[in-house]
Design an enzyme around this catalytic site. Structure first.
Site, mmCIF file in Angstrom:
data_model
loop_
_atom_site.group_PDB
_atom_site.id
_atom_site.type_symbol
_atom_site.label_atom_id
_atom_site.label_comp_id
_atom_site.label_asym_id
_atom_site.label_seq_id
_atom_site.Cartn_x
_atom_site.Cartn_y
_atom_site.Cartn_z
ATOM 1 N N LYS A 36 -1.429 2.433 -14.242
ATOM 2 C CA LYS A 36 -0.496 1.323 -14.450
ATOM 3 C C LYS A 36 -1.284 0.043 -14.658
ATOM 4 C CE LYS A 36 1.692 -1.557 -11.631
ATOM 5 N NZ LYS A 36 1.880 -2.796 -12.460
ATOM 6 N N CYS B 254 -12.985 -11.957 -8.890
ATOM 7 C CA CYS B 254 -13.211 -11.772 -7.456
ATOM 8 C C CYS B 254 -14.674 -11.955 -7.079
ATOM 9 C CB CYS B 254 -12.702 -10.412 -7.000
ATOM 10 S SG CYS B 254 -13.255 -9.034 -8.007
#
Length: 481
Positions: free
Chosen positions: A178, A286
């Site tokens: 997904k 990140c």
């Protein structure tokens, strides 16, 4: 395919490009303008079930392919990415809001990752068969775990999808993936390319919200492993949900990367490095250098270099051309989140040295921002902002550097800036982060592992270490005579 068109993007299930089971769609926006640039299926649990059925049908045939056959498929997919690199880069730039130059730089990284794991598929090792007990021969097999459910993030949608797909398929698994509902377009275009290369059902890509589609994948009984790149909160939920069926979990979560700058560093060199490392992809990374920890003897000189370096960044709509160095953040919600951090920091007494606001009326922009006068316990130091924001703290001594760097919930990446090799090696030893760079920040290699400690998650992307996560080990013991 034009990046400004609104084609009817479709899912990939069982080797076919299909609409959602229930037919609903959702718009995808360009964050620089707020305009619709695509329409994608808005999935439901029925889409999850259809994808799982396709993955079940493909699991055993793909498991039984040879490493050489899997290698050829991954190499063909890498060639397809190279052949469509310009189109994919334009689509990525429009959907994420990243500069055209950055999007173009990511495409060779994607194809290199596929080629690396194509070769790695043929080099997986296990202990030699032998008689480890009298009268018995032992063998060790490395096998795929089965169906892998994967959830990719919105900041590097295509590259992070490849980081997940490549090791999983190389090891002989099948995938239901997904992409982010915010930035699914390049992953769906990759799915179109893969439909003509991979056997049906080996890779399935379905779109929709985290609930029901993401949650449906995570909790599905056929899924043997879940791999997420996303937020700490989502990672913790997945770990709890996976515990009910003891699924394997691979998590690459948040970060709050420190850049430790010692007195012997060159402030101009550091500022030039941070101009990229803190603001690349609008700081939505990140591993971005979000915290600068400066020794007392270099603090003032570093700010004199860093503030003008940050303010000199050319911010704008990536469609305006190659001169744009930083685009918007990805959505209105993300813009408000980042600006909320900045407002609260300023209210708490922090000094905004440059930036600090949206800077324009149209699109979801946040100016490159440098903040000083913050304390170690401040929210903006402890929590991931995920925007073009860097804090600068003045250390009282060199000894504070490691202590302050480690004193956050995250442990993904860090950098050290010094000319002293011994000091650098000692910092690498003491820093509680999965990757530590010296005199640079952000380079990645397919051959080297990437993954964090603490609330940054567990498991490795990149390198052959990733194959450990995507395989299981079986012992066979044969009685002789």
């Amino acid at each position: 395919m034009s990046a400004t068109a609104t084609p009817p993007f479709r899912n990939l299930v069982g080797g076919e490009l299909v609409d959602g089971v229930e037919g609903a769609t959702r718009d995808v926006l360009n964050p620089a303008t707020g305009e619709v640039i695509g329409r994608v299926p808005d999935g439901t649990q029925a889409d999850v079930e259809r994808a799982m059925a396709a993955a079940r049908a493909a699991r055993i045939p793909w498991r039984d392919t040879t490493p050489g056959q899997r290698m050829e498929a991954l190499l063909a997919l890498a060639d397809a990415i190279d052949a469509h690199a310009g189109e994919l880069a334009a689509l990525e730039s429009a959907n994420v809001g990243k500069p055209q130059s950055l999007a173009a730089e990511e495409l060779p990284i994607c194809s290199d990752e596929l080629r690396f794991f194509a070769g790695a598929a043929r080099t997986m090792h296990a202990p030699a068969a032998g008689e480890y007990d009298a009268g018995y021969t032992s063998i060790v097999r490395r096998e795929p775990v089965g169906i892998v459910g994967q959830i990719a993030p919105w900041n590097y949608p295509l590259m992070m999808a490849i980081w997940k797909i490549a090791p999983a398929l190389a090891a002989g698994n099948v995938v239901v993936l997904k992409p982010s509902e915010i930035t699914p377009l390049t992953t769906l275009r990759l799915a179109e390319l893969a439909a003509g290369i991979l056997p049906p059902g080996v890779l399935n890509v379905i779109t929709g919200d985290g609930d029901p589609v993401g949650a449906g994948i995570v909790t599905h009984p056929d899924v043997a492993m879940v791999s997420l790149t996303g937020s700490v909160a989502t990672g913790k939920w997945i770990a709890r949900a996976a515990a009910d069926s003891l699924k394997r979990v691979h998590l690459e979560l948040g970060g709050k990367a420190p850049a430790i700058v010692f007195d012997d560093a060159d402030p101009a060199q550091v500022a030039a490095g941070l101009r990229v490392a803190s603001f690349l992809n609008s700081g939505q990374d990140c591993t971005a250098a979000a915290r600068v920890l400066a020794a007392p003897g270099i603090y003032d000189a570093l700010l004199e270099e860093l503030v003008p370096a940050a303010s000199s960044l050319q911010v704008g709509d990536p469609a305006d051309g190659e001169a744009v160095e930083m685009g918007p953040v990805v959505s209105a919600a993300q813009q408000q989140r980042v600006l909320g951090f900045l407002d609260r920091a300023a209210d708490g007494g922090a000094q905004v040295l440059t930036g600090g606001s949206a800077g324009r009326d149209r699109g979801y922009f946040v100016e490159p921002t440098v903040i000083a006068g913050v304390g170690q316990r401040d929210e903006i130091v402890q929590q991931e902002v995920f925007g073009p924001v860097v804090t600068v703290q003045r250390l009282d001594s060199d000894e504070d550097a490691i202590r302050y760097a480690n004193d956050v919930p995250y442990g993904l990446a860090a950098s050290v800036w010094t000319r002293d090799v011994g000091r650098a090696m000692e910092a690498i030893r003491q820093l509680d982060f999965g990757c530590v760079w010296v005199n640079d920040h952000l380079p990645f290699l397919s051959e080297m592992p990437h993954g964090g400690f603490k609330e940054s998650g567990y498991g490795k992307d990149l390198s052959t270490y990733a194959l450990d996560d995507y395989t299981r080990v079986k012992h066979g013991m044969i009685k002789l005579g």
